[in-house]
Design an enzyme around this catalytic site. Structure first.
Site, PDB file in Angstrom:
ATOM      1  N   LYS A  76       0.833  -1.215   0.000  1.00 39.97           N
ATOM      2  CA  LYS A  76       0.000   0.000   0.000  1.00 39.97           C
ATOM      3  C   LYS A  76       0.861   1.257   0.000  1.00 39.97           C
ATOM      4  O   LYS A  76       0.540   2.222  -0.655  1.00 39.97           O
ATOM      5  CB  LYS A  76      -0.853   0.139   1.271  1.00 39.97           C
ATOM      6  CG  LYS A  76      -1.590  -1.005   1.754  1.00 39.97           C
ATOM      7  CD  LYS A  76      -2.467  -0.584   2.928  1.00 39.97           C
ATOM      8  CE  LYS A  76      -1.709  -0.324   4.207  1.00 39.97           C
ATOM      9  NZ  LYS A  76      -1.125  -1.472   4.864  1.00 39.97           N
ATOM     10  N   ARG A  93      -8.262   1.715  10.244  1.00 42.09           N
ATOM     11  CA  ARG A  93      -7.856   0.317  10.305  1.00 42.09           C
ATOM     12  C   ARG A  93      -8.875  -0.518  11.065  1.00 42.09           C
ATOM     13  O   ARG A  93      -8.768  -1.731  11.097  1.00 42.09           O
ATOM     14  CB  ARG A  93      -6.556   0.274  11.113  1.00 42.09           C
ATOM     15  CG  ARG A  93      -5.381  -0.439  10.512  1.00 42.09           C
ATOM     16  CD  ARG A  93      -4.282  -0.256  11.548  1.00 42.09           C
ATOM     17  NE  ARG A  93      -3.040  -0.880  11.263  1.00 42.09           N
ATOM     18  CZ  ARG A  93      -1.998  -0.274  10.712  1.00 42.09           C
ATOM     19  NH1 ARG A  93      -2.084   0.948  10.271  1.00 42.09           N
ATOM     20  NH2 ARG A  93      -0.854  -0.922  10.606  1.00 42.09           N
ATOM     21  N   ARG A 114      12.171  -7.827   4.904  1.00 41.49           N
ATOM     22  CA  ARG A 114      12.397  -6.393   4.692  1.00 41.49           C
ATOM     23  C   ARG A 114      13.583  -5.892   5.539  1.00 41.49           C
ATOM     24  O   ARG A 114      13.685  -6.200   6.731  1.00 41.49           O
ATOM     25  CB  ARG A 114      11.121  -5.652   5.091  1.00 41.49           C
ATOM     26  CG  ARG A 114      11.148  -4.179   4.872  1.00 41.49           C
ATOM     27  CD  ARG A 114       9.761  -3.641   4.673  1.00 41.49           C
ATOM     28  NE  ARG A 114       8.897  -3.782   5.830  1.00 41.49           N
ATOM     29  CZ  ARG A 114       7.635  -3.368   5.847  1.00 41.49           C
ATOM     30  NH1 ARG A 114       7.104  -2.821   4.770  1.00 41.49           N
ATOM     31  NH2 ARG A 114       6.905  -3.507   6.930  1.00 41.49           N
ATOM     32  N   ARG A 146      12.905  -3.401  11.021  1.00 43.12           N
ATOM     33  CA  ARG A 146      11.923  -2.851  11.945  1.00 43.12           C
ATOM     34  C   ARG A 146      11.616  -3.909  13.001  1.00 43.12           C
ATOM     35  O   ARG A 146      11.437  -5.077  12.667  1.00 43.12           O
ATOM     36  CB  ARG A 146      10.629  -2.508  11.189  1.00 43.12           C
ATOM     37  CG  ARG A 146      10.623  -1.124  10.604  1.00 43.12           C
ATOM     38  CD  ARG A 146       9.496  -0.896   9.632  1.00 43.12           C
ATOM     39  NE  ARG A 146       8.167  -1.240  10.136  1.00 43.12           N
ATOM     40  CZ  ARG A 146       7.030  -0.992   9.473  1.00 43.12           C
ATOM     41  NH1 ARG A 146       7.080  -0.384   8.296  1.00 43.12           N
ATOM     42  NH2 ARG A 146       5.862  -1.334   9.963  1.00 43.12           N
ATOM     43  N   ARG A 194       0.779  -9.234  13.578  1.00 47.30           N
ATOM     44  CA  ARG A 194       0.223  -8.083  12.848  1.00 47.30           C
ATOM     45  C   ARG A 194      -0.730  -8.560  11.761  1.00 47.30           C
ATOM     46  O   ARG A 194      -1.776  -7.958  11.537  1.00 47.30           O
ATOM     47  CB  ARG A 194       1.348  -7.257  12.218  1.00 47.30           C
ATOM     48  CG  ARG A 194       2.125  -6.446  13.237  1.00 47.30           C
ATOM     49  CD  ARG A 194       3.402  -5.920  12.638  1.00 47.30           C
ATOM     50  NE  ARG A 194       3.200  -4.875  11.660  1.00 47.30           N
ATOM     51  CZ  ARG A 194       4.077  -4.561  10.696  1.00 47.30           C
ATOM     52  NH1 ARG A 194       5.202  -5.243  10.582  1.00 47.30           N
ATOM     53  NH2 ARG A 194       3.822  -3.597   9.866  1.00 47.30           N
TER      54      ARG A 194
HETATM   55  P1  AMP Z   1       2.110   0.588   9.727  1.00 49.72           P
HETATM   56  O1  AMP Z   1       3.392   1.249   9.310  1.00 49.72           O
HETATM   57  O2  AMP Z   1       0.900   1.155   9.030  1.00 49.72           O
HETATM   58  O3  AMP Z   1       2.190  -0.917   9.644  1.00 49.72           O
HETATM   59  O4  AMP Z   1       1.890   0.953  11.275  1.00 49.72           O
HETATM   60  C1  AMP Z   1       2.846   0.608  12.239  1.00 49.72           C
HETATM   61  C2  AMP Z   1       2.209   0.560  13.616  1.00 49.72           C
HETATM   62  O5  AMP Z   1       1.658   1.860  13.946  1.00 49.72           O
HETATM   63  C3  AMP Z   1       1.039  -0.390  13.769  1.00 49.72           C
HETATM   64  O6  AMP Z   1       1.460  -1.730  14.010  1.00 49.72           O
HETATM   65  C4  AMP Z   1       0.314   0.221  14.971  1.00 49.72           C
HETATM   66  O7  AMP Z   1       1.003  -0.042  16.177  1.00 49.72           O
HETATM   67  C5  AMP Z   1       0.443   1.715  14.700  1.00 49.72           C
HETATM   68  N1  AMP Z   1      -0.678   2.224  13.864  1.00 49.72           N
HETATM   69  C6  AMP Z   1      -0.608   2.730  12.598  1.00 49.72           C
HETATM   70  N2  AMP Z   1      -1.827   3.097  12.138  1.00 49.72           N
HETATM   71  C7  AMP Z   1      -2.699   2.821  13.138  1.00 49.72           C
HETATM   72  C8  AMP Z   1      -4.120   2.946  13.268  1.00 49.72           C
HETATM   73  N3  AMP Z   1      -4.890   3.424  12.267  1.00 49.72           N
HETATM   74  N4  AMP Z   1      -4.689   2.562  14.429  1.00 49.72           N
HETATM   75  C9  AMP Z   1      -3.947   2.081  15.444  1.00 49.72           C
HETATM   76  N5  AMP Z   1      -2.605   1.903  15.387  1.00 49.72           N
HETATM   77  C10 AMP Z   1      -1.971   2.273  14.252  1.00 49.72           C
END
Ligand code: AMP
Length: 243
Positions: free
Chosen positions: A34, A113, A153, A186, A197
């Site tokens: 994405k 989300r 990654r 990461r 996740r």
């Molecule tokens: P991402 O880079 O989008 O995978 O986000 C990394 C981490 O940020 C996630 O595993 C959550 O801990 C937090 N996070 C990002 N977006 C959200 C969201 N919309 N709601 C809650 N936690 C979020």
């Protein structure tokens, strides 16, 4: 808006024109690509990408914010692959949407989300005169490929370049091709946390998909195609949903 490189593989796209793209939600599991697609939309349609994951990581980089009790709590929650509270991400998104660069539209990446976040966003937009509603596109990738994409990654802490040890490895196993810095991973890309996740994504996002599908503002594209083909499919879907 910062000047940025086109993501590798996205060069071959001929772009449909959309004067007012409005709010676009890219859905897809962690590792579905994405972020890559969001960057292309951002460049082609001159709209910002709003990634809550990036906003949270930026916040963590700030020495003052990250040392605060809230900062420490966010770090713990993110490193464990859990979700940060709705209140916090919603407040962050609200602030971001106030900036004038969101006027013609924006690409949401990683938000909403969960169903409560989706309902909240619809309500916020409903309150604004002339705001277009969200259209959602899901980038679909199989579980096995998602796991390889996440656990493989690696990133360069100096220049930010991203590698994948399976599909796009650096020339030398552990260091960046550009500047020789040791590559990092990461914390939330380790296998156990990546599995968590993905599991959580499936459980929480299914209702978000159902929500936009029921509203007739949803499309799905095959995320295992070459990057440029995924981009084309995403753009065509958005143009269709806006017509
Ligand atoms: P991402 O880079 O989008 O995978 O986000 C990394 C981490 O940020 C996630 O595993 C959550 O801990 C937090 N996070 C990002 N977006 C959200 C969201 N919309 N709601 C809650 N936690 C979020």
């Amino acid at each position: 808006m910062p000047v940025m490189e086109r993501p590798a593989g996205s060069e071959a796209v001929t772009t449909p024109i959309l004067t007012t793209p409005g709010p676009i939600l890219l859905l897809g599991a962690p590792g579905a690509g994405k972020g890559t697609q969001a960057k292309v939309l951002m460049m082609e349609w001159s709209i910002p990408q709003i990634s809550t994951g990036d906003l949270l990581r930026e916040m963590r980089k700030d020495p003052v914010k990250s040392a605060s009790p809230l900062g420490r709590q966010i770090r713990q929650v993110m490193d464990a692959g859990q979700l940060v509270s709705n209140d916090l991400v919603q407040a962050m998104v609200l602030e971001r949407l106030k900036l004038p660069d969101t006027r013609r539209g924006y690409v949401l990446d990683g938000f909403p989300r969960t169903l409560p976040q989706a309902v909240w966003l619809d309500q916020q937009l409903g309150r604004q005169n002339q705001a277009l509603p969200v259209v959602a596109v899901n980038v679909q990738v199989s579980y096995t490929n998602l796991l390889r994409r996440l656990t493989g990654r690696r990133n360069c802490p100096t220049c930010g370049r991203i590698y994948n040890i399976y599909s796009n490895p650096p020339q030398n196993d552990t260091v960046c091709d550009v500047d020789g810095t040791a590559l990092g991973q990461r914390a939330d890309d380790s296998e156990s946390i990546a599995c968590e996740r993905l599991r959580m994504h499936e459980a929480l996002t299914a209702p978000v998909v159902a929500h936009y599908r029921d509203l007739g503002r949803f499309a799905e594209v095959d995320g295992e195609l070459p990057v440029a083909d995924v981009t084309r499919a995403v753009m065509d879907a958005i143009v269709r949903l806006r017509s």
